[in-house]
Design a protein around this motif. Sequence first.
Motif, PDB file in Angstrom:
ATOM      1  N   VAL A 102      34.627  17.312  55.355  1.00 33.38           N
ATOM      2  CA  VAL A 102      34.278  16.153  54.528  1.00 33.38           C
ATOM      3  C   VAL A 102      34.058  16.592  53.081  1.00 33.38           C
ATOM      4  O   VAL A 102      34.587  15.984  52.145  1.00 33.38           O
ATOM      5  CB  VAL A 102      33.030  15.430  55.087  1.00 33.38           C
ATOM      6  CG1 VAL A 102      32.510  14.397  54.101  1.00 33.38           C
ATOM      7  CG2 VAL A 102      33.345  14.784  56.433  1.00 33.38           C
ATOM      8  N   CYS A 103      33.293  17.666  52.899  1.00 34.06           N
ATOM      9  CA  CYS A 103      32.973  18.126  51.544  1.00 34.06           C
ATOM     10  C   CYS A 103      34.199  18.643  50.813  1.00 34.06           C
ATOM     11  O   CYS A 103      34.524  18.171  49.719  1.00 34.06           O
ATOM     12  CB  CYS A 103      31.920  19.232  51.592  1.00 34.06           C
ATOM     13  SG  CYS A 103      30.327  18.691  52.222  1.00 34.06           S
ATOM     14  N   TYR A 104      34.849  19.623  51.408  1.00 28.24           N
ATOM     15  CA  TYR A 104      35.900  20.362  50.718  1.00 28.24           C
ATOM     16  C   TYR A 104      37.256  19.655  50.718  1.00 28.24           C
ATOM     17  O   TYR A 104      37.949  19.648  49.706  1.00 28.24           O
ATOM     18  CB  TYR A 104      36.052  21.757  51.305  1.00 28.24           C
ATOM     19  CG  TYR A 104      34.782  22.578  51.245  1.00 28.24           C
ATOM     20  CD1 TYR A 104      34.021  22.660  50.082  1.00 28.24           C
ATOM     21  CD2 TYR A 104      34.341  23.281  52.354  1.00 28.24           C
ATOM     22  CE1 TYR A 104      32.855  23.409  50.028  1.00 28.24           C
ATOM     23  CE2 TYR A 104      33.176  24.050  52.306  1.00 28.24           C
ATOM     24  CZ  TYR A 104      32.443  24.101  51.142  1.00 28.24           C
ATOM     25  OH  TYR A 104      31.295  24.840  51.087  1.00 28.24           O
ATOM     26  N   LEU A 105      37.639  19.074  51.849  1.00 22.55           N
ATOM     27  CA  LEU A 105      38.963  18.447  51.932  1.00 22.55           C
ATOM     28  C   LEU A 105      38.937  16.975  51.527  1.00 22.55           C
ATOM     29  O   LEU A 105      39.748  16.528  50.722  1.00 22.55           O
ATOM     30  CB  LEU A 105      39.540  18.604  53.341  1.00 22.55           C
ATOM     31  CG  LEU A 105      39.779  20.044  53.797  1.00 22.55           C
ATOM     32  CD1 LEU A 105      40.338  20.081  55.213  1.00 22.55           C
ATOM     33  CD2 LEU A 105      40.720  20.763  52.834  1.00 22.55           C
ATOM     34  N   ASP A 106      37.992  16.219  52.082  1.00 20.19           N
ATOM     35  CA  ASP A 106      37.967  14.786  51.793  1.00 20.19           C
ATOM     36  C   ASP A 106      37.519  14.478  50.363  1.00 20.19           C
ATOM     37  O   ASP A 106      38.020  13.548  49.745  1.00 20.19           O
ATOM     38  CB  ASP A 106      37.046  14.054  52.775  1.00 20.19           C
ATOM     39  CG  ASP A 106      37.541  14.127  54.220  1.00 20.19           C
ATOM     40  OD1 ASP A 106      38.680  14.582  54.449  1.00 20.19           O
ATOM     41  OD2 ASP A 106      36.779  13.727  55.123  1.00 20.19           O
ATOM     42  N   PHE A 107      36.540  15.258  49.848  1.00 20.58           N
ATOM     43  CA  PHE A 107      35.992  14.962  48.523  1.00 20.58           C
ATOM     44  C   PHE A 107      36.292  16.031  47.475  1.00 20.58           C
ATOM     45  O   PHE A 107      35.913  15.872  46.322  1.00 20.58           O
ATOM     46  CB  PHE A 107      34.481  14.713  48.608  1.00 20.58           C
ATOM     47  CG  PHE A 107      34.154  13.390  49.246  1.00 20.58           C
ATOM     48  CD1 PHE A 107      34.235  12.212  48.505  1.00 20.58           C
ATOM     49  CD2 PHE A 107      33.799  13.322  50.574  1.00 20.58           C
ATOM     50  CE1 PHE A 107      33.964  10.987  49.092  1.00 20.58           C
ATOM     51  CE2 PHE A 107      33.517  12.088  51.166  1.00 20.58           C
ATOM     52  CZ  PHE A 107      33.599  10.920  50.430  1.00 20.58           C
ATOM     53  N   GLY A 108      36.945  17.116  47.847  1.00 23.56           N
ATOM     54  CA  GLY A 108      37.335  18.133  46.871  1.00 23.56           C
ATOM     55  C   GLY A 108      36.177  18.851  46.202  1.00 23.56           C
ATOM     56  O   GLY A 108      36.278  19.284  45.055  1.00 23.56           O
ATOM     57  N   VAL A 109      35.073  19.008  46.915  1.00 23.72           N
ATOM     58  CA  VAL A 109      33.891  19.674  46.360  1.00 23.72           C
ATOM     59  C   VAL A 109      34.202  21.132  46.043  1.00 23.72           C
ATOM     60  O   VAL A 109      34.743  21.853  46.882  1.00 23.72           O
ATOM     61  CB  VAL A 109      32.709  19.568  47.357  1.00 23.72           C
ATOM     62  CG1 VAL A 109      31.584  20.511  47.000  1.00 23.72           C
ATOM     63  CG2 VAL A 109      32.208  18.137  47.434  1.00 23.72           C
ATOM     64  N   THR A 110      33.865  21.555  44.834  1.00 22.54           N
ATOM     65  CA  THR A 110      33.997  22.967  44.452  1.00 22.54           C
ATOM     66  C   THR A 110      32.638  23.597  44.168  1.00 22.54           C
ATOM     67  O   THR A 110      32.541  24.811  44.051  1.00 22.54           O
ATOM     68  CB  THR A 110      34.880  23.141  43.198  1.00 22.54           C
ATOM     69  OG1 THR A 110      34.259  22.490  42.089  1.00 22.54           O
ATOM     70  CG2 THR A 110      36.280  22.600  43.429  1.00 22.54           C
ATOM     71  N   PHE A 111      31.595  22.769  44.050  1.00 18.35           N
ATOM     72  CA  PHE A 111      30.272  23.333  43.810  1.00 18.35           C
ATOM     73  C   PHE A 111      29.739  23.958  45.094  1.00 18.35           C
ATOM     74  O   PHE A 111      30.210  23.640  46.192  1.00 18.35           O
ATOM     75  CB  PHE A 111      29.308  22.286  43.230  1.00 18.35           C
ATOM     76  CG  PHE A 111      29.091  21.048  44.075  1.00 18.35           C
ATOM     77  CD1 PHE A 111      28.179  21.044  45.119  1.00 18.35           C
ATOM     78  CD2 PHE A 111      29.779  19.881  43.797  1.00 18.35           C
ATOM     79  CE1 PHE A 111      27.958  19.906  45.883  1.00 18.35           C
ATOM     80  CE2 PHE A 111      29.565  18.733  44.533  1.00 18.35           C
ATOM     81  CZ  PHE A 111      28.661  18.744  45.585  1.00 18.35           C
ATOM     82  N   PRO A 112      28.776  24.878  44.977  1.00 22.06           N
ATOM     83  CA  PRO A 112      28.268  25.588  46.153  1.00 22.06           C
ATOM     84  C   PRO A 112      27.598  24.650  47.165  1.00 22.06           C
ATOM     85  O   PRO A 112      26.755  23.834  46.803  1.00 22.06           O
ATOM     86  CB  PRO A 112      27.238  26.557  45.578  1.00 22.06           C
ATOM     87  CG  PRO A 112      27.532  26.637  44.123  1.00 22.06           C
ATOM     88  CD  PRO A 112      28.154  25.345  43.738  1.00 22.06           C
ATOM     89  N   MET A 113      28.000  24.811  48.400  1.00 25.34           N
ATOM     90  CA  MET A 113      27.390  24.099  49.522  1.00 25.34           C
ATOM     91  C   MET A 113      26.814  25.152  50.465  1.00 25.34           C
ATOM     92  O   MET A 113      27.514  26.070  50.884  1.00 25.34           O
ATOM     93  CB  MET A 113      28.431  23.256  50.265  1.00 25.34           C
ATOM     94  CG  MET A 113      28.978  22.068  49.484  1.00 25.34           C
ATOM     95  SD  MET A 113      27.780  20.747  49.223  1.00 25.34           S
ATOM     96  CE  MET A 113      27.389  20.231  50.891  1.00 25.34           C
ATOM     97  N   MET A 114      25.541  24.999  50.771  1.00 24.29           N
ATOM     98  CA  MET A 114      24.879  25.932  51.669  1.00 24.29           C
ATOM     99  C   MET A 114      25.032  25.451  53.115  1.00 24.29           C
ATOM    100  O   MET A 114      25.442  24.325  53.361  1.00 24.29           O
ATOM    101  CB  MET A 114      23.392  26.047  51.316  1.00 24.29           C
ATOM    102  CG  MET A 114      23.131  26.552  49.899  1.00 24.29           C
ATOM    103  SD  MET A 114      23.840  28.164  49.560  1.00 24.29           S
ATOM    104  CE  MET A 114      24.979  27.770  48.234  1.00 24.29           C
ATOM    105  N   ALA A 115      24.682  26.292  54.049  1.00 19.72           N
ATOM    106  CA  ALA A 115      24.742  25.945  55.465  1.00 19.72           C
ATOM    107  C   ALA A 115      23.767  24.818  55.763  1.00 19.72           C
ATOM    108  O   ALA A 115      22.765  24.626  55.064  1.00 19.72           O
ATOM    109  CB  ALA A 115      24.395  27.168  56.317  1.00 19.72           C
ATOM    110  N   ARG A 116      24.054  24.085  56.806  1.00 24.65           N
ATOM    111  CA  ARG A 116      23.182  22.980  57.215  1.00 24.65           C
ATOM    112  C   ARG A 116      21.785  23.524  57.537  1.00 24.65           C
ATOM    113  O   ARG A 116      21.635  24.552  58.197  1.00 24.65           O
ATOM    114  CB  ARG A 116      23.761  22.298  58.438  1.00 24.65           C
ATOM    115  CG  ARG A 116      22.984  21.055  58.834  1.00 24.65           C
ATOM    116  CD  ARG A 116      23.512  20.427  60.097  1.00 24.65           C
ATOM    117  NE  ARG A 116      24.874  19.958  59.914  1.00 24.65           N
ATOM    118  CZ  ARG A 116      25.727  19.779  60.922  1.00 24.65           C
ATOM    119  NH1 ARG A 116      25.367  20.065  62.151  1.00 24.65           N
ATOM    120  NH2 ARG A 116      26.939  19.352  60.689  1.00 24.65           N
ATOM    121  N   SER A 117      20.783  22.816  57.049  1.00 23.92           N
ATOM    122  CA  SER A 117      19.404  23.212  57.330  1.00 23.92           C
ATOM    123  C   SER A 117      18.508  21.984  57.262  1.00 23.92           C
ATOM    124  O   SER A 117      18.913  20.935  56.769  1.00 23.92           O
ATOM    125  CB  SER A 117      18.922  24.266  56.320  1.00 23.92           C
ATOM    126  OG  SER A 117      18.896  23.736  55.006  1.00 23.92           O
TER     127      SER A 117
END
Length: 179
Positions: A104-119
């Motif tokens: 969802v983050c990287y492919l659907d919305f093209g996010v390039t900012f850092p995303m951490m693991a789910r917590s």
Amino acid sequence: MINSVLMLLIASALSSSALAKSCPEVLDSTQRKLNAVEQVNLCDEFQGKVLLVVNTASQCGFTGQFEQLEQLHKKYQDQGFAVVGFPSNDFNQDRGSEEKTAKVCYLDFGVTFPMMARSSIKGAKANPVFTEIARQSGVVPRWNFYKYVIDREGNVVGTFASSTSPVSQDITSVIENNL
């Protein structure tokens, strides 16, 4: 006498250097990146930057804010700014695997900012970043996409509810005033 003064100056310089390099509490942790084994030392990566920290969810009505968060990140990243996302299922809207969240983050919305693991972002098992944010601001996320502006010294200088657009004047003025 000159040696004593010189030693005092050297000691002072070393202690000033050590103080300048001390990590702000909000950044004093190592986090795993979303859907990866790679670890990020937040202090090494973000110390001295203005941050917009956001708790995200891939299946929320506010998930479309990823586009605006990406716009902010691109607009200000060359000025010492970063958006940092922290996916969480605390509100039952980031279900499934981290792989699905990453899609969802990287492919659907093209996010390039850092995303951490789910917590977790609240309660006894909260991520240390959100524990410190709550301590400083007194504001615990009440829903997904709560936004917190952190200044270059690691202080929370703005808190914004889920409904506040990431590109709103309220948020951008706080960011710009701290760059």
